[in-house]
Design a protein around this motif. Structure first.
Motif, PDB file in Angstrom:
ATOM      1  N   GLY A   8     -28.428  41.549 -22.128  1.00 10.21           N
ATOM      2  CA  GLY A   8     -28.785  40.667 -23.194  1.00 10.21           C
ATOM      3  C   GLY A   8     -30.332  40.170 -22.921  1.00 10.21           C
ATOM      4  O   GLY A   8     -31.100  40.203 -23.810  1.00 10.21           O
ATOM      5  N   ILE A   9     -30.596  39.857 -21.730  1.00  7.44           N
ATOM      6  CA  ILE A   9     -32.012  39.114 -21.623  1.00  7.44           C
ATOM      7  C   ILE A   9     -32.788  40.342 -21.403  1.00  7.44           C
ATOM      8  O   ILE A   9     -34.002  39.951 -22.301  1.00  7.44           O
ATOM      9  N   ILE A  10     -32.707  41.331 -21.075  1.00 12.28           N
ATOM     10  CA  ILE A  10     -33.584  42.564 -21.203  1.00 12.28           C
ATOM     11  C   ILE A  10     -33.735  42.901 -22.490  1.00 12.28           C
ATOM     12  O   ILE A  10     -35.056  43.400 -22.952  1.00 12.28           O
ATOM     13  N   VAL A  11     -32.752  43.219 -23.580  1.00 15.31           N
ATOM     14  CA  VAL A  11     -32.759  43.469 -24.651  1.00 15.31           C
ATOM     15  C   VAL A  11     -33.841  42.557 -25.537  1.00 15.31           C
ATOM     16  O   VAL A  11     -34.439  42.974 -26.227  1.00 15.31           O
ATOM     17  N   GLY A  12     -33.395  41.192 -25.354  1.00 15.04           N
ATOM     18  CA  GLY A  12     -33.993  40.136 -25.871  1.00 15.04           C
ATOM     19  C   GLY A  12     -35.789  40.153 -25.697  1.00 15.04           C
ATOM     20  O   GLY A  12     -36.415  40.320 -26.804  1.00 15.04           O
ATOM     21  N   PHE A  13     -35.861  40.214 -24.446  1.00 16.06           N
ATOM     22  CA  PHE A  13     -37.330  40.093 -24.088  1.00 16.06           C
ATOM     23  C   PHE A  13     -37.796  41.599 -24.483  1.00 16.06           C
ATOM     24  O   PHE A  13     -39.164  41.625 -25.075  1.00 16.06           O
ATOM     25  N   GLY A  14     -37.405  42.521 -24.261  1.00 14.68           N
ATOM     26  CA  GLY A  14     -37.684  43.866 -24.507  1.00 14.68           C
ATOM     27  C   GLY A  14     -38.098  44.192 -25.921  1.00 14.68           C
ATOM     28  O   GLY A  14     -38.992  44.736 -26.490  1.00 14.68           O
ATOM     29  N   SER A  15     -37.133  43.506 -26.772  1.00 18.77           N
ATOM     30  CA  SER A  15     -37.383  43.763 -28.329  1.00 18.77           C
ATOM     31  C   SER A  15     -38.649  42.927 -28.839  1.00 18.77           C
ATOM     32  O   SER A  15     -39.283  43.654 -29.693  1.00 18.77           O
ATOM     33  N   LEU A  16     -38.847  41.826 -28.163  1.00 14.34           N
ATOM     34  CA  LEU A  16     -40.188  41.051 -28.727  1.00 14.34           C
ATOM     35  C   LEU A  16     -41.138  41.849 -28.267  1.00 14.34           C
ATOM     36  O   LEU A  16     -42.313  42.101 -28.916  1.00 14.34           O
ATOM     37  N   ILE A  17     -41.330  42.276 -26.860  1.00 13.44           N
ATOM     38  CA  ILE A  17     -42.526  42.942 -26.456  1.00 13.44           C
ATOM     39  C   ILE A  17     -42.721  44.325 -27.328  1.00 13.44           C
ATOM     40  O   ILE A  17     -43.855  44.873 -27.695  1.00 13.44           O
ATOM     41  N   PHE A  18     -41.743  44.954 -27.569  1.00 14.00           N
ATOM     42  CA  PHE A  18     -41.770  46.402 -28.051  1.00 14.00           C
ATOM     43  C   PHE A  18     -42.363  46.177 -29.413  1.00 14.00           C
ATOM     44  O   PHE A  18     -43.238  46.826 -29.886  1.00 14.00           O
ATOM     45  N   ALA A  19     -42.053  45.085 -30.106  1.00 16.87           N
ATOM     46  CA  ALA A  19     -42.501  44.883 -31.630  1.00 16.87           C
ATOM     47  C   ALA A  19     -43.880  44.457 -31.567  1.00 16.87           C
ATOM     48  O   ALA A  19     -44.675  44.739 -32.440  1.00 16.87           O
ATOM     49  N   VAL A  21     -46.133  45.260 -29.300  1.00 16.22           N
ATOM     50  CA  VAL A  21     -46.721  46.448 -28.954  1.00 16.22           C
ATOM     51  C   VAL A  21     -47.041  47.257 -30.115  1.00 16.22           C
ATOM     52  O   VAL A  21     -47.947  48.109 -30.486  1.00 16.22           O
ATOM     53  N   LEU A  22     -45.888  47.424 -30.901  1.00 17.22           N
ATOM     54  CA  LEU A  22     -45.758  48.341 -32.172  1.00 17.22           C
ATOM     55  C   LEU A  22     -46.762  47.776 -33.198  1.00 17.22           C
ATOM     56  O   LEU A  22     -47.224  48.872 -33.977  1.00 17.22           O
ATOM     57  N   GLU A  23     -46.973  46.535 -33.116  1.00 16.08           N
ATOM     58  CA  GLU A  23     -48.166  46.093 -33.919  1.00 16.08           C
ATOM     59  C   GLU A  23     -49.659  46.255 -33.560  1.00 16.08           C
ATOM     60  O   GLU A  23     -50.425  45.822 -34.005  1.00 16.08           O
ATOM     61  N   GLY A  24     -49.741  46.775 -32.343  1.00 13.55           N
ATOM     62  CA  GLY A  24     -50.935  47.248 -31.805  1.00 13.55           C
ATOM     63  C   GLY A  24     -51.501  46.028 -30.734  1.00 13.55           C
ATOM     64  O   GLY A  24     -52.617  46.168 -30.304  1.00 13.55           O
ATOM     65  N   GLY A  25     -50.461  45.300 -30.284  1.00 16.03           N
ATOM     66  CA  GLY A  25     -50.818  44.356 -29.248  1.00 16.03           C
ATOM     67  C   GLY A  25     -50.792  45.000 -28.034  1.00 16.03           C
ATOM     68  O   GLY A  25     -50.256  46.062 -27.689  1.00 16.03           O
ATOM     69  N   SER A  26     -51.160  44.239 -27.124  1.00 17.33           N
ATOM     70  CA  SER A  26     -51.294  44.551 -25.749  1.00 17.33           C
ATOM     71  C   SER A  26     -50.521  43.684 -24.808  1.00 17.33           C
ATOM     72  O   SER A  26     -50.748  42.456 -24.858  1.00 17.33           O
TER      73      SER A  26
END
Length: 271
Positions: A8-19, A21-26
């Motif tokens: 749950g923690i991995i999916v939660g933080f992973g989703s935030l970071i993935f989104a 990066v998907l918008e062009g962030g680093s």
């Protein structure tokens, strides 16, 4: 290990970071040591102020408890055991239950079971058993919920610490208006504290607190089943009545009823 907590923690933080990066962030732009110190240090400090040191020292153990895989509730096993005990008590008398106090099976359940059986064997009044054990259940449940409340408190302080970190960052930015080319990056860094505070609260502290509360509720229900079963033993109720009464504590009644069809056979084998 309870993989649902870790996943749950991995999916939660992973989703935030993935989104992001998907918008062009680093990802590197999300790293802020000073923000992490403000949020984590401030949250821990505020939580320490709210609770005693004795409670705070339990935190590492409680975090481990949240990640520890447990067997789940033992409702059905407890009900089966009480059906067996009631059959034995009706056929051989309450004193025959004394040998159960040293059995391996009774060790699989909460210690309150052994204490309840001892009171039943001693012929204690039903009202005395009920009052004594209800008080014990209340006190133990209160202690478990207090442990969970420490994480809930941290979940409340964390976003506020994030805002404080952001305000401190903006104060630093506004104090250096002579360098307008650095305003954008500096403001972005300032808001990282808010991100840390809100994400830690909603992805770590509050979920762990809720998990501990759920585990506490399971333990409380198990103890309530044990108490009700013990009162039925003392009253000399029919095993079928005991079964129906205890099944009222179980939400998944249909599933339990199908499995509980083996209870009579199990009890007969034990007797």
């Amino acid at each position: 290990m309870d993989f649902s907590t870790l996943l749950g923690i991995i999916v939660g933080f992973g989703s935030l970071i993935f989104a992001f990066v998907l918008e062009g962030g680093s990802v590197s732009s999300l790293i802020g040591l000073s923000a992490a110190i403000i949020v984590l240090g401030g949250t821990i400090g505020a939580t320490m102020t709210s609770f005693s040191m004795k409670d705070i020292l339990k935190l590492p153990k409680l975090i481990g408890k949240a990640f520890k895989e447990e067997e789940g509730n033992k409702y059905l096993d407890i009900i089966k055991y009480f059906v067996y005990l009631s059959q034995k008590a009706r056929s051989e008398g309450l004193l025959s239950l004394e040998q159960e106090l040293q059995s391996d099976e009774i060790k699989n359940y909460d210690p309150i079971l052994k204490d309840c059986i001892e009171l039943v064997i001693d012929g204690a009044d039903i009202e005395l058993i009920k009052t004594t054990m209800e008080n014990r259940i209340y006190i133990e449940d209160k202690a478990l919920k207090k442990e969970a409340s420490m994480f809930e408190a941290a979940g409340g302080y964390s976003p506020t610490m994030g805002i404080i970190g952001t305000v401190m960052g903006l104060v630093h930015v506004l104090g250096n208006l002579s360098q307008p080319d650095k305003l954008g990056p500096s403001i972005a860094v300032a808001f990282i504290a808010t991100l840390y505070g809100v994400s830690m609260a909603n992805l770590v502290w509050l979920p762990i607190g809720e998990k501990l509360k759920n585990k506490a509720q399971i333990k409380k229900t198990e103890k309530e089943i044990i108490l009700e079963g013990s009162l039925s033993l003392q009253a000399g109720e029919n095993p079928k009545i005991v079964e129906k009464k205890l099944l009222t504590f179980v939400v998944e009644k249909d599933a339990v009823s199908k499995e509980s069809g083996l209870k009579g056979e199990v009890a007969n084998e034990k007797i």
